[in-house]
Design an enzyme around this catalytic site. Structure first.
Site, mmCIF file in Angstrom:
data_model
loop_
_atom_site.group_PDB
_atom_site.id
_atom_site.type_symbol
_atom_site.label_atom_id
_atom_site.label_comp_id
_atom_site.label_asym_id
_atom_site.label_seq_id
_atom_site.Cartn_x
_atom_site.Cartn_y
_atom_site.Cartn_z
ATOM 1 N N ASP A 56 0.879 -1.176 0.000
ATOM 2 C CA ASP A 56 0.000 0.000 0.000
ATOM 3 C C ASP A 56 0.914 1.223 0.000
ATOM 4 O OD1 ASP A 56 -1.655 2.133 0.573
ATOM 5 O OD2 ASP A 56 -2.709 1.145 2.221
ATOM 6 N N HIS A 57 0.950 1.945 -1.121
ATOM 7 C CA HIS A 57 1.915 3.036 -1.263
ATOM 8 C C HIS A 57 1.639 4.181 -0.292
ATOM 9 C CE1 HIS A 57 5.206 5.055 -3.050
ATOM 10 N NE2 HIS A 57 5.122 4.493 -4.235
ATOM 11 N N ARG A 58 0.459 4.242 0.301
ATOM 12 C CA ARG A 58 0.176 5.271 1.296
ATOM 13 C C ARG A 58 0.962 5.023 2.579
ATOM 14 N NH1 ARG A 58 -6.117 4.417 1.886
ATOM 15 N NH2 ARG A 58 -5.228 2.338 2.239
#
Length: 461
Positions: free
Chosen positions: A433-435
């Site tokens: 999850d790039h967040r």
């Protein structure tokens, strides 16, 4: 006063359940703590325990009934000293408890919440209220009642039978023209809609912005195939939940993927030695038999401890940084899959992980896992190597920030010290999850995993 027994919410996301079986019959005495029914959710079969004593006066929802909404009255209990026949005659008329409290208990309700969830206490059951519900002010919008749906903010009035028929036929109830009182959709309207009559046109797409092709309806898809060339298998609760969660994941989580190859030669040798040294019971069976997947779970757990910034869950209010590595492991079961969780896997021995996974797998296939055994977790492992899959990408299961997709181990030539050698290699792909986990952090995590897999003795320290 009769006590209403309600359909319990066995998980935070549960909206409906199937009443699989009644373990008590009308007229039976019930004590607090008695198991009175079995409820099927999308993932498991749970037992419902009585919180009050009395006599089961009336069963309102028969066993085998599907899609019973949470907080619907399913039975009525006559309190001690109360006329059972009178309580049964007035079944369902007594005021039900508020949704925040209930007249039942389940093992899930008494279990502590997952780490990181709000609060840590469950509400205690309360007595049913006898205060009548306040009447809406004249001219104020009425609340949405049972049998009503909402569509683009507008209510769709439909009878429960019509809603069920439309669901079974794959028809959007919002498109059916109602001919019942006040435009209510009734059963005959749905029957007419099956043949294409009485269907409203789909809502027009906004004029502004680029045109986006709407999803094909069930009827449009079925029209592509000759009649009689297929059969319709209705979706069960598990398949619908899987579809909803994966759609949510792919639409709301920005995925990216990192793939690396791991040399399994040392791990396979260590596994063989450990299994050979396992103590035998009186029947001559080994006390444990480790699998490659057990090493993978342990390695992922330790890797998260070495890279703690990757052991997180994204929330809008802040990052949840987990202290332990709770590893979910995908297990196939009829109709879908489930991810039971090895809690604090970094502290557990390989033999303990192996024993838990065998137990979880057996109970998962029998749909006997408890919600606290598959909810939460900090990451997950999905292993398709036993099916010969070389590599693949897995969809993150919220609220996790990562998931590890594991391919098969196979012998292939590698270059070592300028020479070609044969080694057993395994490809793994980390979805992030790039967040919460950026590229460098994800690379650090999968690198730590590779180091542990290729040097399994480090897992024993």
């Amino acid at each position: 006063m009769p006590i209403n027994i309600l359909m319990p919410a066995l998980s935070p996301t549960m909206e409906k359940g199937n009443l699989a079986k009644w373990l008590k019959k009308e007229g039976d005495k019930v004590k607090s703590g008695d198991v009175i029914a079995e409820i099927e959710t999308d993932k498991a079969t749970m037992e419902v325990e009585a919180a009050d004593e009395g006599t089961l006066a009336k069963i309102i929802v028969p066993e085998g009934t599907q899609d019973v909404p949470v907080n619907d009255v399913i039975a009525v209990l006559a309190a001690d000293g109360e006329d059972v026949k009178a309580a049964g005659a007035g079944a369902g008329k007594a005021e039900a408890p508020k949704p925040t409290a209930s007249s039942f208990e389940t093992p899930a309700a008494r279990a502590p919440q997952d780490e990181g969830s709000a609060g840590g206490k469950t509400e205690t059951p309360t007595k049913p209220t006898t205060n009548p519900a306040p009447r809406p002010e004249e001219g104020a919008p009425a609340p949405v009642s049972k049998g009503e749906a909402t569509h683009n903010g507008a209510r769709v009035f439909a009878s429960p039978l019509a809603r069920r028929l439309a669901k079974d036929a794959g028809i959007d109830i919002a498109r059916v023209t109602g001919t019942g009182p006040h435009g209510r959709v009734i059963a005959r309207d749905v029957e007419q809609a099956k043949s294409g009559g009485g269907l409203k046109a789909p809502a027009a797409a906004p004029a502004a912005g680029p045109a986006i092709a709407p999803a094909m309806s069930d009827q449009q898809i079925r029209a592509l195939y000759p009649e009689g060339s297929y059969e319709v298998v209705p979706h069960d609760g598990m398949r619908r939940t899987i579809a909803q969660r994966l759609t949510q994941s792919t639409q709301t989580i920005p995925h990216f993927y990192l793939t690396i190859d791991c040399n399994l030669d040392r791990l396979l040798a260590a596994r063989e030695d450990i299994n050979a040294a396992a103590p035998k019971d009186k029947d001559g069976k080994p006390a444990y038999k480790l699998s490659v997947n057990d090493f993978i779970i342990k390695a992922m757990a330790i890797a998260l401890q070495r890279v703690p910034d990757a052991n997180v869950s994204w929330t809008e209010g802040g990052m949840l940084k987990h202290r332990h590595s709770d590893i979910g492991v995908a297990v196939a079961m009829p109709g879908g899959l489930i991810t039971p969780i090895i809690r604090s896997a970094e502290t557990q021995s390989l033999s303990s992980i192996s024993a838990q996974m065998k137990d979880f797998a057996a109970r998962a296939r029998a749909r006997k896992l408890k919600p606290e055994e598959y909810q939460g977790g900090t990451t997950a492992v999905s292993n398709l190597g036993m099916f010969g899959i070389k590599d693949f990408t897995a969809v993150i299961n919220p609220p996790h920030a990562t998931i590890l997709a594991v391919g098969t181990g196979e012998q292939c030539p590698i270059v070592k010290d300028g020479k070609i050698e044969i080694a057993t290699m395994m490809s793994v792909t980390l979805s992030c999850d790039h967040r919460a986990v950026d590229g460098a952090l994800g690379a650090e995590l999968i690198g730590a995993f590779k180091t542990l897999i290729e040097n399994p003795v480090m897992m024993m320290v």
